[in-house]
Design an enzyme around this catalytic site. Structure first.
Site, PDB file in Angstrom:
ATOM      1  N   HIS A  82       0.973  -1.240   0.015  1.00 53.63           N
ATOM      2  CA  HIS A  82      -0.286   0.234   0.039  1.00 53.63           C
ATOM      3  C   HIS A  82       1.042   1.118   0.414  1.00 53.63           C
ATOM      4  CE1 HIS A  82      -2.753   2.619   0.933  1.00 53.63           C
ATOM      5  NE2 HIS A  82      -4.114   1.663   0.609  1.00 53.63           N
ATOM      6  N   GLY A 163       5.441  22.647   9.379  1.00 51.97           N
ATOM      7  CA  GLY A 163       6.816  22.182   9.365  1.00 51.97           C
ATOM      8  C   GLY A 163       7.488  22.562   8.140  1.00 51.97           C
ATOM      9  N   HIS A 167      10.289  13.360   8.395  1.00 54.40           N
ATOM     10  CA  HIS A 167      11.244  13.610   9.602  1.00 54.40           C
ATOM     11  C   HIS A 167      11.899  12.581   8.698  1.00 54.40           C
ATOM     12  CE1 HIS A 167      11.566  11.035  13.065  1.00 54.40           C
ATOM     13  NE2 HIS A 167      11.736  11.628  14.432  1.00 54.40           N
ATOM     14  N   ALA A 170       9.957   9.303  10.143  1.00 58.45           N
ATOM     15  CA  ALA A 170       8.787   8.873  10.023  1.00 58.45           C
ATOM     16  C   ALA A 170       8.107   9.547   8.878  1.00 58.45           C
ATOM     17  CB  ALA A 170       7.891   8.907  11.576  1.00 58.45           C
ATOM     18  N   GLY A 171       8.920   9.973   8.563  1.00 57.61           N
ATOM     19  CA  GLY A 171       8.352  11.133   6.969  1.00 57.61           C
ATOM     20  C   GLY A 171       7.912  11.755   7.260  1.00 57.61           C
TER      21      GLY A 171
END
Lengths: 297, 297
Positions: A82, A163, A167, A170-171
């Site tokens: 996915h 932002g 990250h 963590a994207g």
């Protein structure tokens, strides 16, 4: 009356039950949260968590879930069927009762801001919360996936709403308010992914198919089964029975059949009572007037 | 929490809309009553009124309805397809939420006593409230109809539970607590009543058919349509979809088909969400766990 919202985050972990359990606990330990359901898909390598609560409880649970997924999930090591851009990939907020779309948008903005401020994960706003038309559709926001974020987040068109950059492990997280979405899969009696892709192409709105339908053809490797995976974004526009009959008819056209359907998470009773009225052949059936629980809520 | 009950009285008037309206008003003007639905059938010459309320409100509404039907309906002049013994023919009390079967039985007894004391209409207790096994089944209590009451009420087996004899114009009323009953009709693509009777005979429990199914074959004279009219007394035992598929298959066996179904009054969501799960082919579907409203009630 205090509004009630549903929150249906998708996290990018569906294979390690310990990690999934810790993420679920991060949500269910928040006061005022009713955990309704969670399910993991090994092939997709993602999990869906469904919970209910007031705006305040949903906000706390969302930020806590972001913190936990950022700690435990490293997208640099993640593989799955996915598309995904974040450890906490997408976090939809749905107004259920005594809450408007505007209330849900305001809630989604507070959550996105705190995810960035407290966990340093940049956020995009999508669907009803989108600030630009090109960010409304989740598939567009997710295009290029995690691996493309270094480049995408530099594109002036794709600076995050909260932002900057992304990250490293963590994207990014995609947050937004939307109508109730039904996540629904059709398993085919074939392992030929090209048939699933062809059916998905015929039914999806973006290719001139059914309104409010998004669809992909995938292969479930663990079962060697081709699957049409669908998001139905407004079941009052395209009823669940109509979607089902369309996929069944196309499957037969392609020389196969639908063996079963899979419902991910929860579904509003209206989507099912409407389908029941259709299949049972009840004449002049208005499910909003004839179902007893409609009068008790 | 205060219990909520449903009350679904059937009155023996379905042709004169003024009389029906006055009877409905007698109910809806009681404080605390939520009128949900009413429908009249010209061929059956009867109407069904559905309302909700606390035990106290239901009691007042039932007595008021008995008073109004006794004033306005004279069974000596009544003709219709459906069996009947009273102006207020049958008054079922159904515990919906925060109420047990025992609570509903006690409520039915208070209502029956007041109908006799205040309106001089004798009452039988049936279903869960029945004090004798032979009075449990409504069809047995109603056998002989209004025209047979003079003789029947003298039979020691059939002395009313409250009162004696019968009201000369309003007959008797059958009162009782029961599980939620679904009143459901199947229209056939034929005017041959013998086919409707044959199907009814095959599906009814008393002839070895489906459990919790009572059925009759009738003819709708206004439309010249044969109909299988069904009471499903427990949809958790025989699901609505199973009943439907059985009637559809039998109709085809008899060279006809079901053209449509008719739902009288209201239906609990569980009966429909269960049917939807079946027809949509959703695997591992537990409607009590997957429908969002189940968590909100």
């Amino acid at each position: 009356m205090s509004g009630i919202y549903e929150c249906v985050p998708n996290i990018s972990e569906g294979r390690d039950p310990i990690v999934v359990a810790e993420c679920v606990n991060a949500v269910s330990s928040i006061k005022g949260i009713t955990l309704m359901n969670y399910s993991s898909d090994v092939d997709h390598n993602r999990s869906v968590i469904t919970f209910l609560g007031s705006a305040e409880a949903i906000e706390e649970a969302a930020v806590a879930l972001s913190k936990k997924t950022t700690e435990l999930i490293d997208l640099r090591l993640h593989k799955g069927e996915h598309p995904r851009v974040g450890a906490l990939d997408v976090l939809p907020v749905v107004p259920l009762r005594n809450a408007t779309a505007e209330d849900a948008i305001a809630l989604s903005e507070r959550i996105a801001e705190r995810i960035w401020q407290e966990n340093q994960v940049p956020c995009y706003l999508y669907e009803d919360s989108a600030r630009y038309p090109h960010r409304k559709n989740l598939a567009d926001v997710r295009r290029g996936e995690f691996e493309g974020l270094a480049e995408k987040t530099k594109d002036p068109e794709w600076i995050p709403d909260f932002g900057e950059g992304y990250h490293l492990s963590a994207g990014v997280t995609v947050v937004g308010a939307r109508f109730f979405l039904i996540a629904y899969n059709f398993d085919l009696a074939t392992s030929d992914i090209s048939i699933a892709k062809a059916i998905a192409k015929k039914i999806r709105q973006s290719n001139g198919g059914l309104p409010c339908v998004k669809a992909l053809g995938v292969i479930l490797e663990s079962e060697n089964v081709a699957q049409v995976t669908v998001n139905l974004t407004d079941y009052t526009v395209t009823p669940l029975w109509k979607l089902t009959e369309e996929v069944r008819a196309l499957a037969i056209e392609y020389g196969t059949e639908v063996t079963s359907a899979e419902l991910i998470g929860l579904v509003p009773m209206g989507a099912l009572t409407d389908a029941a009225g259709h299949y049972l052949g009840i004449r002049d059936f208005d499910h909003k007037k004839r179902v007893i629980e409609e009068y008790l809520l």
